[in-house]
Design an enzyme around this catalytic site. Structure first.
Site, PDB file in Angstrom:
ATOM      1  N   CYS A 196      -5.591  20.731  49.752  1.00 40.30           N
ATOM      2  CA  CYS A 196      -4.896  21.321  50.900  1.00 40.30           C
ATOM      3  C   CYS A 196      -3.879  20.306  51.415  1.00 40.30           C
ATOM      4  CB  CYS A 196      -5.872  21.744  51.991  1.00 40.30           C
ATOM      5  SG  CYS A 196      -7.011  20.456  52.526  1.00 40.30           S
ATOM      6  N   ALA A 227     -18.013  20.474  46.949  1.00 41.43           N
ATOM      7  CA  ALA A 227     -18.205  21.881  47.281  1.00 41.43           C
ATOM      8  C   ALA A 227     -18.151  22.232  48.762  1.00 41.43           C
ATOM      9  CB  ALA A 227     -19.540  22.351  46.707  1.00 41.43           C
ATOM     10  N   ASP A 257     -11.880  20.378  44.027  1.00 39.74           N
ATOM     11  CA  ASP A 257     -11.102  20.395  45.262  1.00 39.74           C
ATOM     12  C   ASP A 257     -11.489  19.143  46.049  1.00 39.74           C
ATOM     13  OD1 ASP A 257      -9.331  22.250  47.019  1.00 39.74           O
ATOM     14  OD2 ASP A 257     -10.910  21.597  48.380  1.00 39.74           O
ATOM     15  N   ASP A 309     -21.797  17.482  46.780  1.00 37.53           N
ATOM     16  CA  ASP A 309     -21.039  16.944  47.910  1.00 37.53           C
ATOM     17  C   ASP A 309     -21.811  15.763  48.487  1.00 37.53           C
ATOM     18  OD1 ASP A 309     -18.508  18.226  49.564  1.00 37.53           O
ATOM     19  OD2 ASP A 309     -19.710  16.844  50.775  1.00 37.53           O
ATOM     20  N   ASN A 315     -16.990  27.941  51.079  1.00 31.70           N
ATOM     21  CA  ASN A 315     -16.309  29.228  50.900  1.00 31.70           C
ATOM     22  C   ASN A 315     -15.908  29.458  49.446  1.00 31.70           C
ATOM     23  OD1 ASN A 315     -16.468  30.251  53.479  1.00 31.70           O
ATOM     24  ND2 ASN A 315     -14.513  29.415  54.143  1.00 31.70           N
ATOM     25  N   LYS A 316     -15.379  28.406  48.812  1.00 34.98           N
ATOM     26  CA  LYS A 316     -14.986  28.550  47.411  1.00 34.98           C
ATOM     27  C   LYS A 316     -16.212  28.748  46.523  1.00 34.98           C
ATOM     28  CE  LYS A 316     -10.868  25.613  47.997  1.00 34.98           C
ATOM     29  NZ  LYS A 316     -11.207  25.110  49.352  1.00 34.98           N
ATOM     30  N   PRO A 365     -17.247  22.946  52.566  1.00 33.60           N
ATOM     31  CA  PRO A 365     -18.275  23.704  53.270  1.00 33.60           C
ATOM     32  C   PRO A 365     -18.752  24.979  52.582  1.00 33.60           C
ATOM     33  CG  PRO A 365     -16.148  24.179  54.232  1.00 33.60           C
ATOM     34  CD  PRO A 365     -15.905  23.155  53.155  1.00 33.60           C
ATOM     35  N   ARG A 404     -22.674  18.556  56.001  1.00 35.85           N
ATOM     36  CA  ARG A 404     -21.854  19.677  55.531  1.00 35.85           C
ATOM     37  C   ARG A 404     -22.607  20.506  54.490  1.00 35.85           C
ATOM     38  NH1 ARG A 404     -16.173  19.426  55.589  1.00 35.85           N
ATOM     39  NH2 ARG A 404     -16.036  19.514  53.321  1.00 35.85           N
TER      40      ARG A 404
END
Length: 457
Positions: A358, A234, A304, A257, A238-239, A236, A262
């Protein structure tokens, strides 16, 4: 001097591959991490320019005790930043070389036939590309409405242009004009370089600075209010905040996480964004048991995972060489990603999952999805989403075209990959309701001008 020393230490850590930029910044003892992050990013952005000026001026030859990364930070501040406001014992040293450094900087501009500092970046791979991408800003609907945010910005002198019709309009953005994104709801688009870090709406959590491609995963997962959702990797956050907005804070988000630093930053972000439905755990997602009763209602998972970051043009500025990962590193990352995706798909109540990276590397994207789909033998299927999206997955296996790719060239975003998987025989694979065409907000101009007031939380 503390800031410059911390920045030099982060640069050294990046060169030694001791971690990502954010990990090194948040792991430092410097109190103002945002200031440190910005200084390192800008120094890296102009890295090749600074190297050239420092070499031409003979700075390191003249000052044997000055380390290269500290020299780079100090010269950035002297020539391109705010000026040396600190510097400790190195300030008088740099002052002795100031005229020479300025002369070499001016000579470099003449040599490259440019007049602006930004134009020097044209010769730095990836840097000019980063500088030209629009600024995407997501309106946080947990705290405000799209119409109210737009109205506030208009009263500040911004000119709202309605819904964008295409990428050409976004490329031509300049000044204080801004659009509503053509595809994603609540996403505003401003000219490249627009800075909102000190804006009251950002500081109060009404606006989230988030790249358009990064908004795709939560939007395409589309969990309805009341759902139970896992955000597997998860930080940092934003999602995660985007998921909470889609849920309207109704339901539950389990966010995992491994990086405690973080996660602490993420907790601050979520608090500022008004998120109240999220349970954060400093835990490896792979160690989370699908049979745990706490997750028996989880129907949606956003995965992610850690990746090479090869799609982030800014990553080239943050971590030299990040876009050219070795095959050995790619295979190691892909192995982890396959394990994480297989694990996520084993949750018994799961109906829909979004896998995103990404990265632009096939090994981390299409290959991972293909391998896992072959393992689960028809239990889940790829869903064709967002038909207007211009860039699809590489056709490396049947159905890969259902996936999405993003890039600076085709979507004016960072490089990204998204695959949506749905349990076979479950609900329809049609596009989420949130992506249906919506009219742009019709906000009438105010008859009387008044000073902007912060939106209430």
């Amino acid at each position: 001097m503390a800031l410059y020393g911390a920045a030099a230490a982060v640069l050294s850590g990046l060169e030694a591959r001791q971690g990502s930029l954010k990990t090194l910044v948040y792991g430092s003892r410097f109190q103002n991490v945002r200031q440190l992050y910005a200084l390192v990013c800008e120094t890296q952005r102009y890295s090749a320019v600074l190297d050239s000026v420092i070499h031409s001026a003979g700075l390191l030859q003249a000052e044997k005790k000055l380390k290269p990364n500290l020299a780079k930070v100090l010269v950035y501040e002297l020539l391109l930043g705010r000026g040396l406001r600190g510097g400790g014992r190195w300030k008088p040293v740099l002052s002795r070389h100031k005229a020479r450094l300025q002369a070499e900087f001016a000579r470099l501009k003449v040599k490259r036939c440019v007049s602006r500092n930004e134009d020097l970046l044209e010769s730095v791979p990836g840097a000019a590309q980063v500088a030209k991408l629009p600024r995407f800003v997501r309106v946080n609907t947990l705290k405000t409405k799209l119409d109210d945010a737009v109205d506030y910005l208009k009263r500040e002198g911004y000119s709202y242009q309605g819904r964008a019709s295409g990428l050409d309009e976004l490329q031509a953005l300049e000044g204080k004009r801004f659009f509503l994104d053509s595809l994603l709801p609540e996403l505003l688009v401003f000219p490249s370089g627009t800075d909102f870090h000190k804006h009251p709406l950002y500081q109060a959590g009404h606006l989230i600075l988030q790249d358009k491609a990064s908004c795709l995963p939560a939007t395409l997962l589309a969990p309805p209010p009341g759902s139970h959702v896992i955000d597997a990797c998860a930080a940092p956050g934003n999602k995660t905040s985007h998921l909470a907005a889609l849920l309207k804070n109704q339901g539950k988000i389990f966010a995992f996480d491994l990086d405690a630093g973080r996660l602490a930053t993420m907790a601050t972000l979520l608090t500022r964004a008004g998120v109240s439905c999220c349970e954060i755990a400093n835990k490896d997602f792979l160690s989370v048991s699908p049979s745990d009763p706490r997750y028996c209602q989880v129907q949606y998972i956003l995965l992610d995972p850690s990746c090479s970051g090869s799609g982030m043009a800014s990553r080239q500025l943050e971590e030299p060489g990040a876009g050219s990962s070795s095959q050995e590193r790619l295979q190691a990352l892909a192995g982890f990603q396959r394990r994480a995706l297989s694990h996520a798909l084993s949750f018994p109540a799961l109906q829909r999952l979004v896998y995103s990276t990404c990265s632009v590397c096939q090994e981390e994207n299409e290959d991972v999805v293909r391998d896992v789909l072959q393992q689960i033998e028809g239990t889940f299927r790829l869903v064709h989403v967002l038909p207007p999206w211009p860039e699809r997955g590489l056709r490396t296996f049947p159905g890969a075209e259902h996936c999405l790719r993003a890039s600076p060239e085709t979507t004016l975003t960072g490089g990204f990959f998204v695959a949506v998987l749905e349990r076979a025989g479950g609900s329809s694979g049609s596009e989420p309701q949130s992506l249906a065409e919506e009219p742009a907000p019709n906000i009438a101009p105010k008859k009387k001008k008044r000073r902007p007031k912060p939106l209430t939380t």
